[in-house]
Every structure is written in C-alpha cells, then in structure tokens.
Write a protein that holds these residues in place. Structure first.
Motif, PDB file in Angstrom:
ATOM      1  N   MET A  58       0.840  -1.187   0.000  1.00  4.92           N
ATOM      2  CA  MET A  58       0.000   0.000   0.000  1.00  4.92           C
ATOM      3  C   MET A  58       0.882   1.247   0.000  1.00  4.92           C
ATOM      4  SD  MET A  58      -2.798   1.272   2.848  1.00  4.92           S
ATOM      5  CE  MET A  58      -3.734  -0.253   2.721  1.00  4.92           C
ATOM      6  N   SER A  59       0.590   2.181  -0.897  1.00  3.45           N
ATOM      7  CA  SER A  59       1.344   3.424  -0.924  1.00  3.45           C
ATOM      8  C   SER A  59       0.929   4.311   0.238  1.00  3.45           C
ATOM      9  CB  SER A  59       1.093   4.160  -2.245  1.00  3.45           C
ATOM     10  OG  SER A  59      -0.240   4.671  -2.277  1.00  3.45           O
ATOM     11  N   HIS A  60       1.745   5.334   0.518  1.00  5.99           N
ATOM     12  CA  HIS A  60       1.405   6.264   1.594  1.00  5.99           C
ATOM     13  C   HIS A  60       0.105   7.003   1.296  1.00  5.99           C
ATOM     14  CE1 HIS A  60       5.822   6.474   3.202  1.00  5.99           C
ATOM     15  NE2 HIS A  60       5.240   5.303   3.399  1.00  5.99           N
ATOM     16  N   ASP A  61      -0.113   7.343   0.037  1.00 10.93           N
ATOM     17  CA  ASP A  61      -1.360   8.027  -0.329  1.00 10.93           C
ATOM     18  C   ASP A  61      -2.562   7.112  -0.098  1.00 10.93           C
ATOM     19  OD1 ASP A  61      -0.064  10.336  -1.001  1.00 10.93           O
ATOM     20  OD2 ASP A  61       0.032   9.878  -3.153  1.00 10.93           O
ATOM     21  N   ASP A  62      -2.412   5.837  -0.449  1.00  4.12           N
ATOM     22  CA  ASP A  62      -3.511   4.886  -0.234  1.00  4.12           C
ATOM     23  C   ASP A  62      -3.786   4.705   1.254  1.00  4.12           C
ATOM     24  OD1 ASP A  62      -3.858   4.494  -2.925  1.00  4.12           O
ATOM     25  OD2 ASP A  62      -2.585   2.706  -3.010  1.00  4.12           O
ATOM     26  N   LEU A  63      -2.728   4.640   2.052  1.00  4.93           N
ATOM     27  CA  LEU A  63      -2.904   4.496   3.497  1.00  4.93           C
ATOM     28  C   LEU A  63      -3.614   5.720   4.070  1.00  4.93           C
ATOM     29  CD1 LEU A  63      -2.440   3.229   6.274  1.00  4.93           C
ATOM     30  CD2 LEU A  63      -0.133   4.237   6.265  1.00  4.93           C
ATOM     31  N   ARG A  64      -3.182   6.896   3.676  1.00  5.28           N
ATOM     32  CA  ARG A  64      -3.819   8.113   4.174  1.00  5.28           C
ATOM     33  C   ARG A  64      -5.308   8.126   3.799  1.00  5.28           C
ATOM     34  NH1 ARG A  64      -1.389  12.544   6.159  1.00  5.28           N
ATOM     35  NH2 ARG A  64       0.656  11.912   5.352  1.00  5.28           N
ATOM     36  N   ARG A  65      -5.606   7.686   2.589  1.00  2.00           N
ATOM     37  CA  ARG A  65      -7.000   7.642   2.140  1.00  2.00           C
ATOM     38  C   ARG A  65      -7.808   6.631   2.957  1.00  2.00           C
ATOM     39  NH1 ARG A  65      -5.904   6.349  -2.600  1.00  2.00           N
ATOM     40  NH2 ARG A  65      -5.368   8.467  -3.224  1.00  2.00           N
ATOM     41  N   GLU A  66      -7.199   5.483   3.254  1.00  2.00           N
ATOM     42  CA  GLU A  66      -7.897   4.474   4.048  1.00  2.00           C
ATOM     43  C   GLU A  66      -8.226   4.991   5.449  1.00  2.00           C
ATOM     44  OE1 GLU A  66      -7.183   0.065   6.091  1.00  2.00           O
ATOM     45  OE2 GLU A  66      -5.786   0.782   4.553  1.00  2.00           O
ATOM     46  N   VAL A  67      -7.246   5.649   6.076  1.00  2.00           N
ATOM     47  CA  VAL A  67      -7.484   6.183   7.416  1.00  2.00           C
ATOM     48  C   VAL A  67      -8.571   7.250   7.374  1.00  2.00           C
ATOM     49  CG1 VAL A  67      -6.448   7.304   9.422  1.00  2.00           C
ATOM     50  CG2 VAL A  67      -5.094   5.709   8.061  1.00  2.00           C
ATOM     51  N   ARG A  68      -8.514   8.149   6.401  1.00  2.00           N
ATOM     52  CA  ARG A  68      -9.525   9.208   6.289  1.00  2.00           C
ATOM     53  C   ARG A  68     -10.920   8.623   6.071  1.00  2.00           C
ATOM     54  NH1 ARG A  68      -6.990  14.295   2.811  1.00  2.00           N
ATOM     55  NH2 ARG A  68      -5.297  14.780   4.301  1.00  2.00           N
ATOM     56  N   ASP A  69     -11.010   7.613   5.235  1.00  2.00           N
ATOM     57  CA  ASP A  69     -12.313   6.993   4.979  1.00  2.00           C
ATOM     58  C   ASP A  69     -12.857   6.334   6.237  1.00  2.00           C
ATOM     59  OD1 ASP A  69     -12.182   7.842   2.377  1.00  2.00           O
ATOM     60  OD2 ASP A  69     -11.578   5.900   1.554  1.00  2.00           O
ATOM     61  N   TRP A  70     -11.978   5.660   6.979  1.00  2.00           N
ATOM     62  CA  TRP A  70     -12.431   4.995   8.204  1.00  2.00           C
ATOM     63  C   TRP A  70     -12.911   6.022   9.228  1.00  2.00           C
ATOM     64  CZ3 TRP A  70     -11.426   4.829  13.409  1.00  2.00           C
ATOM     65  CH2 TRP A  70     -11.965   3.744  14.111  1.00  2.00           C
ATOM     66  N   LEU A  71     -12.159   7.100   9.377  1.00  7.54           N
ATOM     67  CA  LEU A  71     -12.556   8.141  10.325  1.00  7.54           C
ATOM     68  C   LEU A  71     -13.862   8.808   9.899  1.00  7.54           C
ATOM     69  CD1 LEU A  71      -9.058   9.711  11.023  1.00  7.54           C
ATOM     70  CD2 LEU A  71     -10.515   8.589  12.720  1.00  7.54           C
ATOM     71  N   ALA A  72     -14.017   9.027   8.610  1.00  6.51           N
ATOM     72  CA  ALA A  72     -15.260   9.638   8.128  1.00  6.51           C
ATOM     73  C   ALA A  72     -16.464   8.757   8.419  1.00  6.51           C
ATOM     74  CB  ALA A  72     -15.151   9.905   6.623  1.00  6.51           C
ATOM     75  N   ALA A  73     -16.255   7.447   8.418  1.00  5.09           N
ATOM     76  CA  ALA A  73     -17.356   6.519   8.655  1.00  5.09           C
ATOM     77  C   ALA A  73     -17.641   6.303  10.134  1.00  5.09           C
ATOM     78  CB  ALA A  73     -17.048   5.176   7.982  1.00  5.09           C
ATOM     79  N   HIS A  74     -16.660   6.580  11.005  1.00  4.83           N
ATOM     80  CA  HIS A  74     -16.827   6.204  12.410  1.00  4.83           C
ATOM     81  C   HIS A  74     -16.702   7.344  13.411  1.00  4.83           C
ATOM     82  CE1 HIS A  74     -15.712   2.344  10.447  1.00  4.83           C
ATOM     83  NE2 HIS A  74     -16.526   1.814  11.333  1.00  4.83           N
ATOM     84  N   TRP A  75     -15.946   8.386  13.096  1.00  5.65           N
ATOM     85  CA  TRP A  75     -15.687   9.437  14.085  1.00  5.65           C
ATOM     86  C   TRP A  75     -16.787  10.490  14.069  1.00  5.65           C
ATOM     87  CZ3 TRP A  75     -13.649  10.645  18.418  1.00  5.65           C
ATOM     88  CH2 TRP A  75     -13.402  11.978  18.771  1.00  5.65           C
ATOM     89  N   THR A  76     -17.465  10.619  15.175  1.00  8.47           N
ATOM     90  CA  THR A  76     -18.517  11.626  15.308  1.00  8.47           C
ATOM     91  C   THR A  76     -18.263  12.553  16.483  1.00  8.47           C
ATOM     92  OG1 THR A  76     -19.865  10.099  16.647  1.00  8.47           O
ATOM     93  CG2 THR A  76     -20.256  10.131  14.259  1.00  8.47           C
ATOM     94  N   GLY A  77     -17.099  12.446  17.085  1.00 10.01           N
ATOM     95  CA  GLY A  77     -16.783  13.264  18.246  1.00 10.01           C
ATOM     96  C   GLY A  77     -17.231  12.582  19.524  1.00 10.01           C
ATOM     97  N   GLU A 101       4.692   5.145   8.185  1.00  6.97           N
ATOM     98  CA  GLU A 101       3.277   4.770   8.062  1.00  6.97           C
ATOM     99  C   GLU A 101       2.515   5.070   9.347  1.00  6.97           C
ATOM    100  OE1 GLU A 101       3.543   1.033   4.915  1.00  6.97           O
ATOM    101  OE2 GLU A 101       4.192   0.759   6.991  1.00  6.97           O
ATOM    102  N   THR A 102       3.144   4.798  10.486  1.00  7.19           N
ATOM    103  CA  THR A 102       2.510   5.115  11.764  1.00  7.19           C
ATOM    104  C   THR A 102       2.286   6.614  11.895  1.00  7.19           C
ATOM    105  OG1 THR A 102       3.404   3.175  12.890  1.00  7.19           O
ATOM    106  CG2 THR A 102       2.827   5.052  14.274  1.00  7.19           C
ATOM    107  N   ARG A 103       3.255   7.413  11.455  1.00  4.38           N
ATOM    108  CA  ARG A 103       3.108   8.870  11.514  1.00  4.38           C
ATOM    109  C   ARG A 103       1.917   9.344  10.692  1.00  4.38           C
ATOM    110  NH1 ARG A 103       4.291  13.028   8.509  1.00  4.38           N
ATOM    111  NH2 ARG A 103       5.331  11.758   6.929  1.00  4.38           N
ATOM    112  N   ILE A 104       1.679   8.717   9.553  1.00  2.00           N
ATOM    113  CA  ILE A 104       0.539   9.088   8.712  1.00  2.00           C
ATOM    114  C   ILE A 104      -0.769   8.834   9.457  1.00  2.00           C
ATOM    115  CG2 ILE A 104      -0.748   8.432   6.637  1.00  2.00           C
ATOM    116  CD1 ILE A 104       1.982   7.962   5.280  1.00  2.00           C
ATOM    117  N   VAL A 105      -0.860   7.673  10.119  1.00  5.61           N
ATOM    118  CA  VAL A 105      -2.071   7.352  10.880  1.00  5.61           C
ATOM    119  C   VAL A 105      -2.291   8.381  11.987  1.00  5.61           C
ATOM    120  CG1 VAL A 105      -3.188   5.645  12.353  1.00  5.61           C
ATOM    121  CG2 VAL A 105      -1.859   4.893  10.362  1.00  5.61           C
TER     122      VAL A 105
END
Length: 391
Positions: free
Chosen positions: A1-20, A65-69
């Motif tokens: 997985m590229s760094h861009d793909d990883l960043r996109r995966e984390v953003r998508d997961w947060l968008a689906a689950h993080w509501t504050g 990769e951890t820093r990106i997360v």
C-alpha cells in the motif's frame, strides 16, 4: 500500500466512524463509557498500535506509516491512535511482559478499559528510586507485597499499579529490584488522597499490607526491575515532555489572552510570548528526535531534555500569563474565571517539575548521560542493600 492509499484508508475509516465525543468530562487518570467505546473501535480496527507486530494487535507499520495514521487522527481531533508511542503500561508490557500477562492486560489498556498508576516513589526513596524498601516475597503461586508508596497519581481509580519493589536484599540496590503489575482493588491496598496546592487530590499515598498477585504479574524477570523501570520512565517522560495539562476551564491560549487583555501590542509582552512559542516549537522537535531514537524495550536519556524543557516552558508561560492580566491575578474562584485559570496553570506547573523525576534529577541525567560529565559519587552503589544505612 502506498502512503497516499494508506492516508486515504485512514480518512475513509474516520469519516465513517468518528462523530466526536462531546463533553466527556474525564480526568487524565479516569475514563468513561464514551471514551471506552471509541477506543474499542480504534483497537478493533487495529489503529491503536500500528507499529506493533500483527500478533500483538498492530499492523507492523513502519515509523513513516505510523506517523501518517497519527496525523490523520489528529487532523479530525480523534484520540486513540499512536499508542505504540505513548501508552506507558502497554508498551512496557509488550517489551518485558510474559505472553499470559500481555494477553490479559494489553487489550484492556489499549481500549481504556483498564487504568493504571505508578507505584514508584516512597517516603524515603523518591529522587533515588533504587533505594525503595517495599518488599515482595514469593509464597507458593503468588507474590506477597508489603510497603508504602507516595505521590501516586490516579491511585484511587486505578485497576493496576506498576510496582517497583525489592526482592533481594543481599545484592547492591539496583540489582535487587523487580517490576510487577499489582492489582489495586483488593484487601491490603489502602489509598489515601493528598490535598494539592490546586485544591485537587490526584496525588495519593498508598499503604500495602500483605497484598497478593499471581507470579505471572512479574515483568522482565526476577531482580531485573531496574531495566524495566528505565524503559517505563522513558515513556512517562516522553508523554510529559510532549503534553501538559491545560486550564480547568479550557481558557484561551496565551496569544488570545493577551489580545483579550489589550496587551498584544505591548512589545515586552510580544517578546515574552514569542519566547514561549519558540520554546514549545523547539521542544516538539527535540521530542520527535527522542522518539525516533526510542526503540521498543529501551530507554533514551534524551527524553529527560524534553521533560525538563516542558517544565520550564510551563513555568515561563505561567509567568507571562500572570504579567498579562496584572493585578487581576490576585483574584480567584468561579467569579473570576480568567484569573482562576492563570493561577491554576502557575500552580500546576510544579506537577511537571516533580512527576516523572524532579527537574534536578533530569539535570543530573542530562549531565551524566547526554553531556558525559562525571557521575555524582554513590557510596552505597556496590554494597548489599541490607547494609545501606537509612534514617
């Protein structure tokens, strides 16, 4: 997985689950249902400790990769990621714990279901932790603990105490120590709160009388506790060097405070603020360097620089805030929230000056281990501890 793909995966997961989390109202030593539920989601998705091996709840990611997360979680203000860099008890267990204890405790620690405190300092052993006299003896399949600890933050609510205690009195002081996870909620563990200058009682003294724990709660091997303690202290100093407790009311930062007080155009105030901001930025860079050097199961003397720096930053910023509001700093209480917060921050700065090793101890560590200056004499270092004189 590229760094861009990883960043996109984390953003998508947060968008689906993080509501504050709303106003969770927790202290740094306690948790609640909302916080536990969120940390559990992060754990189950394996974002908690991405740098750890997969067998131990991680993803085996590189530092980059951890820093990106961590960056993506920080971008939306979501907690829970990056615990492989700051979760003191979990990292200590991964480095030194046996598999049974890891399986029992690490998931709960990462999900905030299990809370801990640090049973280190004693009335006669604070600056010199190698001089602790709390005693642990094995009796069959258990260890039995007797002794006293003090200045223990969060002991009243903790499930486990990370305990340094003496297991061999016939060897020099550093060689006869062992490290344990002591269950706190049991007969024989008495916690007494200590009233602080901030009118809080997060510190405690702990009296331990015939408390018991399984032999599996030994961490790092019998009489190997000093090595474990150094790693645990490095993580503690890393956290204290990177973060500081804010005001009780969440008051404005120092720039906003100066603007509200009509002092932002004062050249002396601007110079003082710039100094504080520069020190914070320099400390952040130093902490990033220290964390890069800190490998799993090791300690880094550079952490003492960050911890000492944060202590001085807090005292300096408290001085600047007090100067900004002037005579108003003589007031306190709910009727004067700005002054009350300024005074709280000034008083609470001493927490960082003492916790995790006093400023004076950090200076000794920096002098001896970073600058290579001669060590202070220790007349009791190489004699059996039972022969060491005590007052």
């Amino acid at each position: 997985m590229s760094h861009d793909d990883l960043r996109r995966e984390v953003r998508d997961w947060l968008a689906a689950h993080w509501t504050g989390l709303g106003s969770v109202g927790q202290s740094m030593w306690e948790t609640n249902d909302a916080m536990r539920a969120w940390y559990t989601k992060v754990f189950e998705a394996r974002w908690s400790v991405t740098g750890w091996p997969e067998i131990w709840f991680g993803r085996g990611f590189s530092d980059e990769e951890t820093r990106i997360v961590i960056e993506e979680f920080a971008r939306v203000g979501a907690p829970g990621a990056g615990q492989d860099r700051f979760n003191l008890p979990a990292n200590t267990l991964l480095a030194f714990g046996n598999d049974a204890l890891r399986i029992t405790l690490i998931p709960g620690l990462l999900k905030r279901e299990i809370t801990t405190c640090l049973l280190y300092s004693e009335p006669g052993a604070g600056s010199d932790l190698a001089g602790v006299r709390t005693r642990v003896e094995r009796q069959g399949d258990t260890f039995v603990v007797n002794g006293q600890k003090v200045w223990t933050s969060g002991a009243a609510s903790a499930d486990y105490g990370m305990l340094i205690a003496r297991t061999d009195w016939d060897v020099p002081k550093h060689s006869g120590l062992s490290f344990f996870f002591l269950p706190m909620k049991q007969p024989g563990v008495e916690v007494r709160p200590l009233r602080q200058i901030t009118d809080e009682a997060h510190f405690n003294e702990v009296f331990i009388t015939n408390a018991v724990m399984p032999v599996d709660n030994l961490v790092g091997g019998l009489n190997q506790g000093w090595r474990v303690l150094q790693t645990a202290l490095a993580y503690e100093r890393s956290v204290m060097g990177a973060n500081a407790r804010g005001a009780r009311r969440g008051s404005a930062d120092v720039v906003a405070l100066a603007r509200a007080a009509g002092r932002l155009n004062d050249p002396q105030v601007r110079q003082d603020i710039a100094r504080v901001v520069a020190l914070r930025r320099l400390n952040a860079l130093n902490n990033a360097r220290a964390k890069a050097d800190l490998e799993q199961g090791t300690s880094s003397s550079i952490m003492s620089l960050g911890k000492l720096a944060m202590s001085r930053i807090l005292h300096e910023e408290a001085r600047v805030r007090t100067a900004i509001i002037g005579a108003e700093s003589l007031l306190a209480g709910d009727a004067h929230p700005v002054a009350d917060d300024v005074n709280f921050l000034a008083l609470n700065a001493y927490f960082t000056s003492i916790g995790g090793g006093t400023d004076q101890i950090q200076k000794n560590i920096i002098g001896e281990r970073v600058l290579g200056l001669p060590k202070e004499p220790e007349l009791d270092r190489n004699i059996p501890f039972k022969q060491v004189r005590s007052g």
